[in-house]
Design a protein around this motif. Structure first.
Motif, PDB file in Angstrom:
ATOM      1  N   ARG A  56     -10.704   1.612  12.688  1.00  0.00           N
ATOM      2  CA  ARG A  56      -9.306   3.003  13.322  1.00  0.00           C
ATOM      3  C   ARG A  56      -8.734   2.518  12.153  1.00  0.00           C
ATOM      4  O   ARG A  56      -7.604   3.513  12.139  1.00  0.00           O
ATOM      5  CB  ARG A  56      -9.517   1.225  14.686  1.00  0.00           C
ATOM      6  N   LEU A  57      -8.321   0.862  11.750  1.00  0.00           N
ATOM      7  CA  LEU A  57      -7.613   1.013  10.757  1.00  0.00           C
ATOM      8  C   LEU A  57      -7.008   2.252   9.105  1.00  0.00           C
ATOM      9  O   LEU A  57      -6.183   2.577   8.910  1.00  0.00           O
ATOM     10  CB  LEU A  57      -7.674  -0.586  10.512  1.00  0.00           C
ATOM     11  N   ARG A  74      -4.262   4.588   8.660  1.00  0.00           N
ATOM     12  CA  ARG A  74      -3.711   4.551   7.164  1.00  0.00           C
ATOM     13  C   ARG A  74      -3.751   6.073   6.601  1.00  0.00           C
ATOM     14  O   ARG A  74      -3.024   6.682   6.439  1.00  0.00           O
ATOM     15  CB  ARG A  74      -4.479   3.855   6.987  1.00  0.00           C
ATOM     16  N   TYR A  75      -5.368   6.271   7.022  1.00  0.00           N
ATOM     17  CA  TYR A  75      -4.971   8.225   5.769  1.00  0.00           C
ATOM     18  C   TYR A  75      -4.366   9.276   6.977  1.00  0.00           C
ATOM     19  O   TYR A  75      -3.838   9.878   6.274  1.00  0.00           O
ATOM     20  CB  TYR A  75      -6.807   8.114   6.311  1.00  0.00           C
ATOM     21  N   GLN A  76      -4.629   8.879   8.486  1.00  0.00           N
ATOM     22  CA  GLN A  76      -3.478   9.791   9.009  1.00  0.00           C
ATOM     23  C   GLN A  76      -2.197   9.697   8.726  1.00  0.00           C
ATOM     24  O   GLN A  76      -0.959  10.648   8.566  1.00  0.00           O
ATOM     25  CB  GLN A  76      -3.192   9.465  10.358  1.00  0.00           C
ATOM     26  N   ASN A 106      -2.130   4.223   1.070  1.00  0.00           N
ATOM     27  CA  ASN A 106      -3.109   3.298   0.267  1.00  0.00           C
ATOM     28  C   ASN A 106      -3.894   2.312   0.909  1.00  0.00           C
ATOM     29  O   ASN A 106      -2.837   1.602   1.776  1.00  0.00           O
ATOM     30  CB  ASN A 106      -2.382   3.212  -0.409  1.00  0.00           C
ATOM     31  N   THR A 107      -5.045   2.403   1.340  1.00  0.00           N
ATOM     32  CA  THR A 107      -5.724   1.135   1.824  1.00  0.00           C
ATOM     33  C   THR A 107      -6.169   0.369   0.355  1.00  0.00           C
ATOM     34  O   THR A 107      -7.109   0.677  -0.274  1.00  0.00           O
ATOM     35  CB  THR A 107      -6.996   1.894   2.901  1.00  0.00           C
TER      36      THR A 107
END
Length: 75
Positions: free
Chosen positions: A62-63, A67-69, A73-74
């Motif tokens: 979910r995280l 973050r993508y939407q 960056n992750t």
């Protein structure tokens, strides 16, 4: 998307003709003249897993999606 000939990655220079994608930056190297149209990169992709995630994997999933939407960056 990346042109294998000139290494261009700018989407505005990619066009499609009869199912083939061309790069306008290096199309002059081709021996054929083609009528090109703009390529639309609006395909929606859906993923499905054939198994369940555990709680930590679900939280992480979910995280990452959030973050993508949000174009973040992750690390």
């Amino acid at each position: 998307m990346k042109c294998s000939r000139c290494q261009n990655e700018d989407v505005q220079y990619f066009f499609e003709n009869n199912g083939r994608i061309y790069c306008r930056k290096c199309i002059a190297f081709s021996t054929k003249t083609v009528n090109l149209k703009s390529v639309k990169n609006e395909k929606k992709i859906y993923y499905h897993l054939n198994y369940s995630l555990n709680l930590e994997q679900e939280r992480t999933s979910r995280l990452l999606i959030e973050r993508y939407q949000n174009h973040q960056n992750t690390v």
